[in-house]
Design a protein around this motif. Structure first.
Motif: not given
Length: 177
Positions: A106, A152-153
């Motif tokens: 990320c 995603m983070w």
């Protein structure tokens, strides 16, 4: 304290995932109604897909806290308890390594320091890094895709917290509630 933080985050993740499941149902129903009426809203499909992705990642992160992810337990079911605990810790190490890798990817994908250094000027950022993450719009919503990729983070941070909690907890902690 780490267990309580992980449990609290898992509750929030599950609540958000449940809310998104309701939203997906409503969006699909809206899609059916508008298509039947001959006036389809094409953005509804895309929004439902993004909501499903967010729901999946949030639910997967919460599943890591509860140790309720899909697993193959044929070996751990037949070995003594001491070996089961060892297998569980090995799995915890693998999940922790995976979550750290997700954080790294990320970081490399979003390049937060580079976008900051460019003064949040997207064109300057693209010219310096050849990374177009902040400029790519969604197909029908017209919003920047990075807004949807932020999950995603969230997943990587949640997975790191949950796996750290499992690594540092004693066998009695961090099990199913």
């Amino acid at each position: 304290m780490l267990y309580r933080l992980s449990a609290g985050l898992a509750r929030v993740e599950l609540w958000c995932a449940a809310f998104l499941a309701v939203c997906i149902t409503a969006l699909i129903l809206l899609n059916v109604v508008t298509r039947t009426a001959g006036n389809a809203l094409f953005w509804v499909d895309e929004l439902a897909i993004y909501a499903m992705v967010w729901m999946t990642f949030l639910g997967a992160s919460a599943a890591l806290h509860h140790r309720s992810s899909v697993s193959i337990s044929i070996i751990s079911d037949i070995v003594p308890d001491r070996v089961k605990r060892l297998i569980r810790k090995i799995v915890d190490v693998v999940v922790f390594a995976f979550s750290l890798a997700m954080l790294w990817f990320c970081w490399r994908w979003f390049l937060p320091l580079d976008i900051t250094r460019s003064g949040f000027d997207i064109e300057a950022f693209q010219g310096q890094t050849f990374n177009f993450i902040y400029a790519e719009p969604t197909l029908t919503l017209g919003l920047p895709k990075y807004l949807f990729w932020v999950v995603m983070w969230i997943f990587a941070l949640g997975a790191t917290l949950h796996s750290t909690m499992h690594l540092l907890s004693t066998p009695a902690q961090g099990t199913q509630p």
